[in-house]
Design a protein around this motif. Structure first.
Motif, PDB file in Angstrom:
ATOM      1  N   UNK A  95     -11.756 -25.847 -21.579  1.00 44.40           N
ATOM      2  CA  UNK A  95     -11.560 -25.054 -20.367  1.00 44.40           C
ATOM      3  C   UNK A  95     -10.774 -25.854 -19.328  1.00 44.40           C
ATOM      4  N   UNK A  96     -11.151 -27.131 -19.167  1.00 47.26           N
ATOM      5  CA  UNK A  96     -10.431 -27.979 -18.214  1.00 47.26           C
ATOM      6  C   UNK A  96      -8.967 -28.141 -18.616  1.00 47.26           C
ATOM      7  N   UNK A  97      -8.719 -28.353 -19.904  1.00 45.44           N
ATOM      8  CA  UNK A  97      -7.346 -28.521 -20.383  1.00 45.44           C
ATOM      9  C   UNK A  97      -6.536 -27.244 -20.205  1.00 45.44           C
ATOM     10  N   UNK A  98      -7.172 -26.102 -20.435  1.00 40.13           N
ATOM     11  CA  UNK A  98      -6.492 -24.822 -20.249  1.00 40.13           C
ATOM     12  C   UNK A  98      -6.083 -24.640 -18.794  1.00 40.13           C
ATOM     13  N   UNK A  99      -6.999 -24.947 -17.871  1.00 39.40           N
ATOM     14  CA  UNK A  99      -6.681 -24.813 -16.450  1.00 39.40           C
ATOM     15  C   UNK A  99      -5.541 -25.750 -16.061  1.00 39.40           C
ATOM     16  N   UNK A 105       0.590 -21.467 -12.862  1.00 33.00           N
ATOM     17  CA  UNK A 105       0.671 -20.023 -13.140  1.00 33.00           C
ATOM     18  C   UNK A 105      -0.427 -19.290 -12.390  1.00 33.00           C
ATOM     19  N   UNK A 106      -0.325 -17.964 -12.235  1.00 32.89           N
ATOM     20  CA  UNK A 106      -1.402 -17.208 -11.574  1.00 32.89           C
ATOM     21  C   UNK A 106      -2.586 -17.009 -12.538  1.00 32.89           C
ATOM     22  N   UNK A 107      -3.322 -18.086 -12.756  1.00 30.62           N
ATOM     23  CA  UNK A 107      -4.433 -18.104 -13.705  1.00 30.62           C
ATOM     24  C   UNK A 107      -5.602 -18.863 -13.087  1.00 30.62           C
ATOM     25  N   UNK A 131     -14.766 -29.929 -13.026  1.00 30.03           N
ATOM     26  CA  UNK A 131     -14.301 -29.642 -11.666  1.00 30.03           C
ATOM     27  C   UNK A 131     -13.880 -28.192 -11.433  1.00 30.03           C
ATOM     28  N   UNK A 132     -14.040 -27.329 -12.413  1.00 25.39           N
ATOM     29  CA  UNK A 132     -13.660 -25.928 -12.231  1.00 25.39           C
ATOM     30  C   UNK A 132     -14.621 -25.237 -11.259  1.00 25.39           C
ATOM     31  N   UNK A 133     -14.177 -24.172 -10.586  1.00 28.40           N
ATOM     32  CA  UNK A 133     -15.090 -23.429  -9.716  1.00 28.40           C
ATOM     33  C   UNK A 133     -16.316 -22.968 -10.513  1.00 28.40           C
ATOM     34  N   UNK A 134     -17.488 -23.237  -9.966  1.00 27.37           N
ATOM     35  CA  UNK A 134     -18.730 -22.954 -10.673  1.00 27.37           C
ATOM     36  C   UNK A 134     -19.648 -22.068  -9.836  1.00 27.37           C
ATOM     37  N   UNK A 135     -19.388 -20.759  -9.807  1.00 28.66           N
ATOM     38  CA  UNK A 135     -20.301 -19.846  -9.102  1.00 28.66           C
ATOM     39  C   UNK A 135     -21.678 -19.877  -9.772  1.00 28.66           C
ATOM     40  N   UNK A 177      -2.972 -20.317 -30.089  1.00 29.99           N
ATOM     41  CA  UNK A 177      -3.077 -18.862 -30.170  1.00 29.99           C
ATOM     42  C   UNK A 177      -3.723 -18.294 -28.910  1.00 29.99           C
ATOM     43  N   UNK A 178      -4.766 -18.958 -28.434  1.00 28.48           N
ATOM     44  CA  UNK A 178      -5.462 -18.513 -27.219  1.00 28.48           C
ATOM     45  C   UNK A 178      -4.526 -18.633 -26.019  1.00 28.48           C
ATOM     46  N   UNK A 179      -3.840 -19.764 -25.909  1.00 27.94           N
ATOM     47  CA  UNK A 179      -2.906 -19.959 -24.791  1.00 27.94           C
ATOM     48  C   UNK A 179      -1.791 -18.922 -24.855  1.00 27.94           C
ATOM     49  N   UNK A 180      -1.298 -18.610 -26.041  1.00 28.09           N
ATOM     50  CA  UNK A 180      -0.241 -17.599 -26.193  1.00 28.09           C
ATOM     51  C   UNK A 180      -0.729 -16.224 -25.744  1.00 28.09           C
TER      52      UNK A 180
END
Length: 194
Positions: A95-99, A105-107, A131-135, A177-180
């Motif tokens: 998840x961190x790497x994806x962010x 990008x608007x993601x 460090x991602x937003x954690x509601x 594939x997920x990133x695509x």
């Protein structure tokens, strides 16, 4: 690795078991998960239910409010997780790497913690450098409203706020594939604007 079924007695037992030696057990869990070679339990599936999108209006560990409507115009990944859930922990680096990969990008990713206290979540995220937003969904209301039944469960929303994909179980979020697929959602809106 199988997803965690959110079962209150099991959650309490696991939480009680690792709370006294929290740091040691968390480090052990992370070490064992990093060396795991098990394949991801989940796959992104198109979301075809016509139900309206449940509200998401939660504060994070710093008291900042996260409302889903504030993320309109962005592709959003809503990920429900808990610190006692090994598959949840396993997918955190992805998840961190994806962010990071989509930072320009608007993601956005909202990593919604389910059923745990603010301080416990804050302590855990500091320990694992998440460090991602954690509601915080301390009462499990959002988890139930989104009709999730296992942890982790994730929903991928398009820029108009529609749920397009769901995955139950952990996923390699950094997979090409997920990133695509996410890139296609981002391009979809760009094409619609032209």
């Amino acid at each position: 690795m199988q997803p965690c079924i959110l079962n209150a007695p099991v959650q309490r037992a696991v939480t009680r078991r690792y709370r006294p030696a929290g740091l040691i057990v968390c480090v052990y869990l992370l070490g064992s998960l990093m060396t795991s070679t098990a394949e991801s339990a989940g796959t992104l599936q198109p979301y075809t239910e016509n139900a309206s999108i449940p509200e998401l209006n939660l504060s994070d560990t710093r008291g900042e409010i996260h409302r889903l409507e504030d993320y309109r115009g962005r592709v959003v990944l809503v990920n429900f997780w808990a610190s006692w859930c090994p598959p949840c922990i396993k997918e955190m680096p992805g998840l961190k790497q994806l962010q990071e990969k989509l930072a320009d990008r608007p993601f956005s990713i909202l990593a919604v913690n389910v059923g745990e206290k603010r301080y416990e979540v804050w302590k855990f995220t500091k320990l694992v450098d998440f460090t991602l937003p954690t509601p915080l969904d301390t009462q499990k209301q959002a988890f139930n409203d989104w009709q999730a039944t296992v942890l982790p469960t994730s929903f991928l929303l398009d820029t108009r706020g529609r749920i397009r994909y769901r995955v139950q179980g952990d996923l390699d979020w950094d997979d090409k594939t997920v990133v695509a697929l996410i890139e296609a959602l981002l391009a979809e809106e760009t094409t619609a604007d032209e």
